[in-house]
Design an enzyme around this catalytic site. Structure first.
Site, mmCIF file in Angstrom:
data_model
loop_
_atom_site.group_PDB
_atom_site.id
_atom_site.type_symbol
_atom_site.label_atom_id
_atom_site.label_comp_id
_atom_site.label_asym_id
_atom_site.label_seq_id
_atom_site.Cartn_x
_atom_site.Cartn_y
_atom_site.Cartn_z
ATOM 1 N N VAL A 40 9.528 -7.029 9.166
ATOM 2 C CA VAL A 40 10.936 -6.649 9.160
ATOM 3 C C VAL A 40 11.419 -6.183 10.533
ATOM 4 O O VAL A 40 12.611 -5.937 10.720
ATOM 5 C CB VAL A 40 11.228 -5.580 8.088
ATOM 6 C CG1 VAL A 40 10.943 -6.108 6.702
ATOM 7 C CG2 VAL A 40 10.467 -4.290 8.365
ATOM 8 N N LYS A 57 14.144 7.779 12.096
ATOM 9 C CA LYS A 57 14.478 8.217 10.745
ATOM 10 C C LYS A 57 15.844 8.903 10.714
ATOM 11 O O LYS A 57 16.582 8.799 9.713
ATOM 12 C CB LYS A 57 13.391 9.156 10.212
ATOM 13 C CG LYS A 57 12.040 8.490 10.009
ATOM 14 C CD LYS A 57 12.094 7.358 8.981
ATOM 15 C CE LYS A 57 10.694 6.853 8.653
ATOM 16 N NZ LYS A 57 10.709 5.799 7.632
ATOM 17 N N TYR A 96 5.663 12.754 17.293
ATOM 18 C CA TYR A 96 6.460 12.072 16.269
ATOM 19 C C TYR A 96 7.858 11.719 16.752
ATOM 20 O O TYR A 96 8.695 11.275 15.976
ATOM 21 C CB TYR A 96 6.546 12.984 15.041
ATOM 22 C CG TYR A 96 6.925 12.291 13.746
ATOM 23 C CD1 TYR A 96 6.053 11.410 13.116
ATOM 24 C CD2 TYR A 96 8.149 12.552 13.149
ATOM 25 C CE1 TYR A 96 6.386 10.800 11.914
ATOM 26 C CE2 TYR A 96 8.500 11.939 11.937
ATOM 27 C CZ TYR A 96 7.613 11.068 11.334
ATOM 28 O OH TYR A 96 7.946 10.471 10.150
ATOM 29 N N ARG A 119 0.835 -1.193 0.000
ATOM 30 C CA ARG A 119 0.000 0.000 0.000
ATOM 31 C C ARG A 119 0.874 1.250 0.000
ATOM 32 O O ARG A 119 2.077 1.199 0.205
ATOM 33 C CB ARG A 119 -0.894 0.019 1.242
ATOM 34 C CG ARG A 119 -1.760 -1.213 1.436
ATOM 35 C CD ARG A 119 -2.712 -1.054 2.601
ATOM 36 N NE ARG A 119 -2.010 -0.803 3.856
ATOM 37 C CZ ARG A 119 -2.605 -0.376 4.982
ATOM 38 N NH1 ARG A 119 -3.902 -0.146 4.979
ATOM 39 N NH2 ARG A 119 -1.906 -0.199 6.085
#
Length: 262
Positions: free
Chosen positions: A67, A161, A154, A18
């Protein structure tokens, strides 16, 4: 007719059933690459993506693997090694995270987010590199502006990240002698289910969160275009870099909101 610059190549795109991963898989397929569609939870979506890839005229294989689990990564790469014996492109796209203020992030939330978004990049790259030697391999990982801009709730994802981008630089340095190019793409807000999750409690509508100097939202296809470029021969001299795809949002983050992508 679009050039089939990746004809004969095999690409693994994690989390490609997706969203951004699907767009990347379809873009690479449109340029001739066979695709391994990895998914964890949504088999129907993965099978649909695989059918769309096959309709383009290339091969698709669906492999389920979380993963975030090293054993499942090994199982996935064992299948690739046994059934194909090679890999040309690895796209580390699968991502997850817990949306909480930084002071509310507990060990479980931290580990879950870091394992999927950062550790998996390391483990997948280690296994992929063995299958890429002598094939001019490409590894591209998907980051976000949250790696260097702060965004409410976040924190865990943003830190993961940032780790992904640092790891990209180290992998680029160590894998260059093996002929493998490693880079990342950082996107601003892309209208996916993940975005809706992270902005649901923030002021302003989702559409407002999407404003960019370019005049429109970033689409999954925008990200896919950058990924495909980095996988091509024209990007040979780009190594260890994080290419930002945000319509200029990060130039004026306080005006345009910064934005996030999972």
């Amino acid at each position: 007719m679009m050039p089939r610059s990746f004809k004969g190549k095999l690409a693994l795109v994690t989390g490609s059933g997706r969203g951004i991963g699907r767009a990347i898989a379809l873009k690479l397929a449109s340029q001739g690459s066979d695709i391994i569609v990895n998914f964890f939870r949504h088999r129907d979506a993965a099978e649909k993506t695989a059918k769309e890839i096959e309709d383009i005229g290339v091969k698709a294989r669906v492999i389920r693997a979380n993963v975030g689990d090293p054993a499942k990564i090994d199982e996935m790469f064992d299948v690739i090694s046994n059934d194909f014996g090679y890999l040309d492109i690895l796209i580390n796209n699968a991502a997850s995270g817990v949306g909480r203020p930084v002071m509310d992030v507990d060990v479980k939330a931290w580990d879950w987010t870091m394992n999927i978004n950062a550790r998996a990049v390391l483990l997948c790259a280690q296994r992929a590199a063995r299958l890429m030697e002598g094939r001019d391999g490409k590894i591209v990982s998907i980051s976000s502006l949250g790696s260097f801009l702060a965004w409410p709730t976040y924190a865990a994802v943003g830190v993961s990240k940032a780790a992904l981008e640092a790891l990209t630089r180290y992998l680029a340095l160590e894998l260059a002698p093996k002929g493998i190019c490693v880079n990342a793409v950082a996107a601003s807000a892309v209208l996916t289910d993940a975005l809706k999750f992270y902005v649901k409690d923030q002021p302003g509508s989702v559409s407002q969160q999407q404003a960019t100097p370019a005049g429109r939202m970033v689409t999954p296809e925008d990200v896919a275009n950058a990924v495909a470029f980095l996988c091509g021969d024209d990007a040979f001299m780009i190594r260890g870099q994080t290419i930002i795809v945000d319509g200029g949002t990060s130039v004026a983050p306080f005006i345009f909101g910064g934005g996030v992508s999972i």
